[in-house]
Design an enzyme around this catalytic site. Structure first.
Site, PDB file in Angstrom:
ATOM      1  N   ALA A   1       0.811  -1.226   0.000  1.00 22.94           N
ATOM      2  CA  ALA A   1       0.000   0.000   0.000  1.00 22.94           C
ATOM      3  C   ALA A   1       0.838   1.266   0.000  1.00 22.94           C
ATOM      4  O   ALA A   1       0.335   2.335   0.354  1.00 22.94           O
ATOM      5  CB  ALA A   1      -0.932   0.003   1.205  1.00 22.94           C
ATOM      6  N   ALA A   2       2.094   1.161  -0.428  1.00 22.83           N
ATOM      7  CA  ALA A   2       2.967   2.338  -0.363  1.00 22.83           C
ATOM      8  C   ALA A   2       2.432   3.488  -1.206  1.00 22.83           C
ATOM      9  O   ALA A   2       2.376   4.636  -0.750  1.00 22.83           O
ATOM     10  CB  ALA A   2       4.375   1.964  -0.815  1.00 22.83           C
ATOM     11  N   GLY A   3       2.043   3.201  -2.443  1.00 20.68           N
ATOM     12  CA  GLY A   3       1.515   4.256  -3.307  1.00 20.68           C
ATOM     13  C   GLY A   3       0.221   4.838  -2.772  1.00 20.68           C
ATOM     14  O   GLY A   3       0.006   6.055  -2.821  1.00 20.68           O
ATOM     15  N   ASP A   4      -0.644   3.995  -2.243  1.00 23.41           N
ATOM     16  CA  ASP A   4      -1.912   4.477  -1.686  1.00 23.41           C
ATOM     17  C   ASP A   4      -1.661   5.345  -0.461  1.00 23.41           C
ATOM     18  O   ASP A   4      -2.312   6.380  -0.270  1.00 23.41           O
ATOM     19  CB  ASP A   4      -2.801   3.292  -1.308  1.00 23.41           C
ATOM     20  CG  ASP A   4      -3.213   2.473  -2.509  1.00 23.41           C
ATOM     21  OD1 ASP A   4      -3.285   3.035  -3.616  1.00 23.41           O
ATOM     22  OD2 ASP A   4      -3.474   1.263  -2.339  1.00 23.41           O
TER      23      ASP A   4
END
Length: 304
Positions: free
Chosen positions: A248-251
């Site tokens: 979920a890094a981009g989120d």
């Protein structure tokens, strides 16, 4: 008026850790299997509200056993859930996620109720689009994103698009977008230009400016972020951490970014805030289970 509306997906993530990704026909034994809340829309809404943003979500879930607990979890975090609809005789969206020893992941999606978030369904929640910022992703029907962007733009909202998962997009949607936040893969899919180095990132950003987008933020993983405003670009270095799960890094980056902007931070400090949030998230397992809170992000910034 709600300051931030996230229109997007809600999934149930099935996550398994593996020593490496299996090849076709190969069976590998994994570990640490978990069922956790996910979906790009939900992840970004959770990241935003934990980072301090007043947040509403427009989305759909199925009528399965997990749906009620998902909505309860969002409400506990502080998200306004009044525009999350239950679709009968359909499952909530599902993501099957494999994570290797390097923290990289592969994801297979079954959209389920996310596919029911049509422009017609969106009409039930027009009031939710009277917002200061609208954050969109691409795990719901494209025409719904277009309709949401149009309706929110008419009310004077700033439209932020995270063009993930990667796909080609029509000019009519991009023309409504004020800020776009692709990663390298997504930037190349949209422009045909590799962002593997600074010159490529700059060229890709200029191609997106040419399609009507004022602010382009290309996330480059460990390299940092390429920020381009009205054709002028620069690299903003990120944080160095030991990643164990990048799910979920981009989120997390996107949710924290809009939260910082809602709190009137200038763009570069807002990006640094979002980078810190994403850096924390990759040191933890899972999607929403990895997303930090505002105090944790600010502590990391103070230590940097």
């Amino acid at each position: 008026m709600m300051s931030l509306t996230v229109t997007g997906s809600i999934n149930v993530d099935h996550v398994i850790r593996l020593p490496e990704f299996p090849r076709p026909g190969e069976t590998l034994t994994g570990s640490d299997y978990r069922i956790v809340p996910g979906g790009k829309g939900a992840n970004q809404a959770v990241a935003a509200v934990r980072a301090g943003a007043q947040t509403r979500m427009v989305a759909c879930v199925g009528d399965d056993a997990m749906a009620g607990s998902l909505i309860d979890g969002f409400a506990k975090d502080g998200i306004n859930t009044s525009a999350i609809d239950t679709i009968h005789d359909v499952n909530t969206g599902v993501a099957l996620i494999q994570v290797n020893e390097s923290g990289e992941n592969t994801i297979a999606l079954a959209p389920g109720a996310n596919a029911a978030l049509t422009p017609e369904q969106l009409q039930r929640h027009i009031s939710a689009l009277h917002c200061e910022q609208l954050l969109l992703q691409l795990e719901i029907p494209l025409q719904t994103n277009l309709a949401a962007a149009r309706l929110a733009k008419e009310q004077g909202a700033r439209i932020i698009l995270n063009p993930a998962p990667a796909q080609s997009l029509p000019d009519e949607l991009l023309a409504l977008v004020d800020m776009i936040t692709p990663n390298e893969t997504e930037a190349e899919r949209l422009t045909g230009i590799s962002a593997a180095d600074d010159a490529g990132a700059d060229a890709a950003a200029k191609a997106l400016h040419a399609r009507g987008i004022a602010t382009v933020i290309i996330t480059l993983g460990a390299r940092g972020v390429w920020l381009s405003e009205h054709g002028h670009g620069r690299l903003i270095s990120g944080f160095t951490v030991q990643a164990i799960d990048t799910t979920a890094a981009g989120d997390t980056f996107n949710g924290a970014l809009v939260a910082a902007l809602q709190q009137q931070q200038a763009l570069v400090p807002a990006i640094r805030f979002a980078q810190a949030a994403a850096a924390i998230s990759v040191t933890r397992i899972g999607a929403q289970t990895s997303i930090p809170y505002q105090a944790e992000i600010e502590a990391m910034l103070e230590q940097s």
